[in-house]
Motif scaffolding. Sequence first.
Motif, short mmCIF file in Angstrom:
data_model
loop_
_atom_site.label_atom_id
_atom_site.label_comp_id
_atom_site.label_asym_id
_atom_site.label_seq_id
_atom_site.Cartn_x
_atom_site.Cartn_y
_atom_site.Cartn_z
N LEU A 52 0.84 -1.21 0.00
CA LEU A 52 0.00 0.00 0.00
C LEU A 52 0.87 1.25 0.00
O LEU A 52 0.60 2.23 -0.70
CB LEU A 52 -0.91 0.03 1.24
CG LEU A 52 -2.00 -1.04 1.33
CD1 LEU A 52 -2.78 -0.89 2.63
CD2 LEU A 52 -2.95 -0.93 0.16
N LEU A 56 0.90 4.13 -2.89
CA LEU A 56 0.62 5.55 -2.61
C LEU A 56 1.81 6.42 -3.00
O LEU A 56 1.64 7.52 -3.55
CB LEU A 56 0.27 5.73 -1.12
CG LEU A 56 -0.11 7.15 -0.71
CD1 LEU A 56 -1.30 7.68 -1.51
CD2 LEU A 56 -0.45 7.22 0.78
N GLN B 17 -8.60 3.51 2.02
CA GLN B 17 -7.50 3.64 1.07
C GLN B 17 -7.30 2.35 0.26
O GLN B 17 -7.18 2.37 -0.96
CB GLN B 17 -6.23 3.97 1.83
CG GLN B 17 -5.09 4.22 0.91
CD GLN B 17 -3.90 4.80 1.65
OE1 GLN B 17 -3.93 4.99 2.84
NE2 GLN B 17 -2.87 5.08 0.93
N TRP B 88 -11.53 9.99 -2.49
CA TRP B 88 -11.21 9.37 -1.20
C TRP B 88 -10.06 10.07 -0.49
O TRP B 88 -10.06 10.22 0.72
CB TRP B 88 -10.92 7.87 -1.38
CG TRP B 88 -9.66 7.55 -2.14
CD1 TRP B 88 -9.53 7.36 -3.47
CD2 TRP B 88 -8.33 7.40 -1.61
NE1 TRP B 88 -8.23 7.11 -3.81
CE2 TRP B 88 -7.47 7.12 -2.69
CE3 TRP B 88 -7.79 7.47 -0.32
CZ2 TRP B 88 -6.10 6.92 -2.52
CZ3 TRP B 88 -6.42 7.27 -0.16
CH2 TRP B 88 -5.60 7.00 -1.25
N SER B 89 -9.07 10.54 -1.29
CA SER B 89 -7.92 11.19 -0.64
C SER B 89 -8.33 12.50 -0.01
O SER B 89 -7.88 12.86 1.09
CB SER B 89 -6.77 11.37 -1.63
OG SER B 89 -7.23 12.04 -2.77
N MET B 174 -0.11 12.31 3.45
CA MET B 174 -0.84 11.04 3.31
C MET B 174 0.13 9.86 3.38
O MET B 174 -0.12 8.88 4.05
CB MET B 174 -1.58 11.01 1.97
CG MET B 174 -2.86 11.79 1.98
SD MET B 174 -3.94 11.30 0.64
CE MET B 174 -3.08 11.98 -0.76
#
Lengths: 123, 246
Positions: A52, A56, B17, B88-89, B174
């Motif tokens: 993940l 990202l 996420q 979503w972010s 993030m």
Amino acid sequence: MAKLEQLIQQFRSELGADFISTDVVGMDGLSIAGGSIDPNFNSTDASARFSLVMKLAEKSSSKLGMGKVDDNLVTTDKAYIIARFIGEGSYYWGVAVTRNATLGTVRMLMNEYADQLWDAIPR
Amino acid sequence: MGMKGNLRDMAIADLIQHNCQERKTAQLRIQHSGQQAMLYFEDGNVVHASLGEQAGEEVIYEILRWEEGAFDLERGVKPPANTIKQSWSSLLLEGARRLDENNHENEIHLFQSDSDNNLEANKMAKLDDILKEMSGEVTGYVACALVGIDGINIASHTSSKAANPDDISAQGTMLLKLVDTSVEKLGAGIIEDNLVTTENAYMLMRFLPGKQYYLGMVANRKTGNLGNMRLISKTYAERLSKAMPR
């Protein structure tokens, strides 16, 4: 797969006592080779979580125009955790070592092994 | 095929996420203190959320506070409505901002613009000065910022018009949060910094003590130097921490 495991063993032995864990992981978060020598470090969980992180990182880098991601290095009070894309990016290679490890050496070894690991993945 | 678990093991932000990045069509049911929230994912976003009579984005902000509770995910369930328009972010960033606002209301007040308070203004100016000074010591320097864990800059500096510190901080936050949660769940210690190496850049994020703020910096991949970045970030994070308004 035997070649992959053999390369991982070789890499482990080069790191010596500083080695904690290493896995070659698909972008689905599943490890195809590797493991941890520390019972407190679950390499299956680490593989899933860092897939993940890598996804990202790739997305963020692309949005910021920074180009393709090579690797992500986390420094904690206990360990260095490096996740590095290999080949064309459908796998990443995760390595955890103690803080006693020499970071430059670990990165150098990873540079040395990355292409070999990619070549050893059955395709 | 579904998945069950507890929020103690996987936070709601991680669940959102994961499902969005995987572009799942799914229904997520979360039970917490006698309440039941339903979330629906489709095409890489959360498209609908409900909690009792409430529906939409506010439900997400509400449930992001939940730290305990059981969840189960059912794949292939289509959303019954479409009440969420934000990505979503953006939802997670706004949720994090609201959480931070609640948890650290007093601290946040210190950083809100208060032109009557000269002392605070001086301290903020000092932060800008420190960042400017730091920029001269980083090889291949592009940009740097002192950022709250809500993703908003307190102070920033850039050498290039092409680099937008606000965008870098929003994306960096993030990532840093995801890395921090991952490291915590793995029991791999307390995170000090995170460094992303890309084709064109190095992006380093180092927490200040207390982990409510971090120092972010970007350097050019070709001219930058990793060792230099890590050393300078460590030295200046300490200085910035001491100079922060309290």
